[in-house]
Write a protein that holds these residues in place. Sequence first.
Motif, PDB file in Angstrom:
ATOM      1  N   LYS A 141       0.754  -1.403   0.081  1.00  0.00           N
ATOM      2  CA  LYS A 141      -0.039  -0.050  -0.004  1.00  0.00           C
ATOM      3  C   LYS A 141       0.921   1.302   0.109  1.00  0.00           C
ATOM      4  CE  LYS A 141      -3.435   2.583   2.657  1.00  0.00           C
ATOM      5  NZ  LYS A 141      -4.421   2.749   1.721  1.00  0.00           N
ATOM      6  N   VAL A 142       0.612   2.218  -0.904  1.00  0.00           N
ATOM      7  CA  VAL A 142       1.300   3.315  -0.946  1.00  0.00           C
ATOM      8  C   VAL A 142       0.642   4.444   0.116  1.00  0.00           C
ATOM      9  CG1 VAL A 142       2.122   5.318  -2.413  1.00  0.00           C
ATOM     10  CG2 VAL A 142       1.667   3.068  -3.424  1.00  0.00           C
ATOM     11  N   ASP A 143       1.358   4.412   1.282  1.00  0.00           N
ATOM     12  CA  ASP A 143       0.975   5.349   2.075  1.00  0.00           C
ATOM     13  C   ASP A 143       1.841   6.406   2.719  1.00  0.00           C
ATOM     14  OD1 ASP A 143       3.212   4.120   3.579  1.00  0.00           O
ATOM     15  OD2 ASP A 143       2.019   2.658   4.844  1.00  0.00           O
ATOM     16  N   GLY A 144       3.041   6.666   1.726  1.00  0.00           N
ATOM     17  CA  GLY A 144       4.047   7.544   2.177  1.00  0.00           C
ATOM     18  C   GLY A 144       5.097   7.326   3.149  1.00  0.00           C
ATOM     19  N   LYS A 145       4.806   6.258   3.799  1.00  0.00           N
ATOM     20  CA  LYS A 145       5.658   5.829   5.098  1.00  0.00           C
ATOM     21  C   LYS A 145       6.641   4.458   4.685  1.00  0.00           C
ATOM     22  CE  LYS A 145       2.050   7.404   8.287  1.00  0.00           C
ATOM     23  NZ  LYS A 145       1.175   7.049   9.481  1.00  0.00           N
ATOM     24  N   THR A 146       6.009   3.819   3.774  1.00  0.00           N
ATOM     25  CA  THR A 146       6.571   2.577   3.156  1.00  0.00           C
ATOM     26  C   THR A 146       7.715   2.568   2.322  1.00  0.00           C
ATOM     27  OG1 THR A 146       4.648   1.452   4.127  1.00  0.00           O
ATOM     28  CG2 THR A 146       6.555  -0.037   2.911  1.00  0.00           C
ATOM     29  N   LYS A 147       9.123   2.683   2.505  1.00  0.00           N
ATOM     30  CA  LYS A 147       9.853   2.667   1.490  1.00  0.00           C
ATOM     31  C   LYS A 147      10.144   1.259   0.883  1.00  0.00           C
ATOM     32  CE  LYS A 147      14.569   4.657   0.476  1.00  0.00           C
ATOM     33  NZ  LYS A 147      15.719   5.332   0.821  1.00  0.00           N
TER      34      LYS A 147
END
Length: 453
Positions: free
Chosen positions: A97-103
């Motif tokens: 999921k693209v959540d802005g926290k997971t690189k």
Amino acid sequence: MYNDEFNNNDMYRFTNRDMPRDDYAPAPRQENVPAVPAQRSGFFHRTWVKITALVLACVVAGGAAGYGGAALAKGGSGSGTAISESDRTVTAVKVKKVDGKTKMQPAEVYASTVNSTVSINCSSQSTNIFGQTTQSASSGSGFIISEDGYIVTNYHVINGASSVKVTLYNGATYDATVIGGDSDYDVAVLKINATGLTPVTLGNSADVNVGDSVLAIGNPLGELTFSMSGGYVSSCNRAINVDGTPFNMIQVDCSINPGNSGGPLMNLYGEVVGIVSAKYSTYSSTTVEGLGFAIPIDDVKSIITDIMENGAVTGKAYMAVTVGTMNSQMAAQYSIDIDQGVFVYSVVKGGAGDKAGLRLGDVITKMGDTTLTSRQDLSAALKSYRAGDTATLTVFRDGSYITTDITFDQQPQITGTDTEEDTSQSGGNNGGYNGQIPENWQDFYNYFFGNRG
């Protein structure tokens, strides 16, 4: 160069996932036999014999060892050549999921966002000099901005198209409606009749740094669909001019080719930080590599929303003047003491420029803190303002500098540009004026050919 229609059969597909002793007895003594001189073998003869024997021994031993080694590698079978194979357990690429926290790793970014990208194929019709109807095709890329089918791409991808088709990663193809677009920002919004789509997540281009890894997914050459290329950010705020329109771009060294236009530029968190828009392949007759450009997403977020809601960009700042780029030829011809800036050819009566006191012959040199050396500089500066905003202009008039405040009008939709066409691109007795007569043509004539009091 381009395919006019997506064809699944043309897709490039790859799997997702290897010594005797010298003790001779003396001969019997013979009497009265003429002595024959003994022949000495010599140093070189003895050495050659020894070397030959040694070489033969090595060959025999080496062959035996090689055969034995091969037989050992094959488990003693005694035949065949050893081939090493990896027994590493491959980790499957996971959709995240693209959540802005997971690189993510690049492969994970692709798996997590490819369903949000689209291939765009356009066709257009025109009439040639013989009255015959001809058809042309072009291709580009785009990305899904909402679950109900809104798609973002470049304006130049769909400009002039009579039909637009959008193909998703799963192969489904839709007829698309052009909701609207804007050439000054090179952004357009399409709509397809679909629901439940996977939209991208927009990031912040202000957070992008030189050296950041970025990825581009697109449709290079119109047929290498859903290809990903990667690279680094080379510059975060590169000013370039595309066909006379100024842009501040993110410069990247990703592989960007025709057909990539309109596709997403993503960071390693899977967020869209730019819209792939242009590349340099040659510059001043010099072949160049690794010069791609993307529109910063922060610059067009409000533009995208405006087009989705209103079908066009509203509230664009408008000065209601006709301007051109000041140059040394004009300065000499009209006895003006500066040769850089934005020359005012005409002012619309009652418009923003007229209310600010601008008049024919003024040379605008600054807008706020931004220095203006050309009309392109003015167009770029106007993108920072909206209708109703106020800015301070620095103007060179009659040998001295003055300042005046201007409150911008809203640009009429029919104009299509921030200011009128640049009138100083060619020569002429009036500084390259293109023959378009301003409303106050008499004032124009009097200013340059009459008394300048």
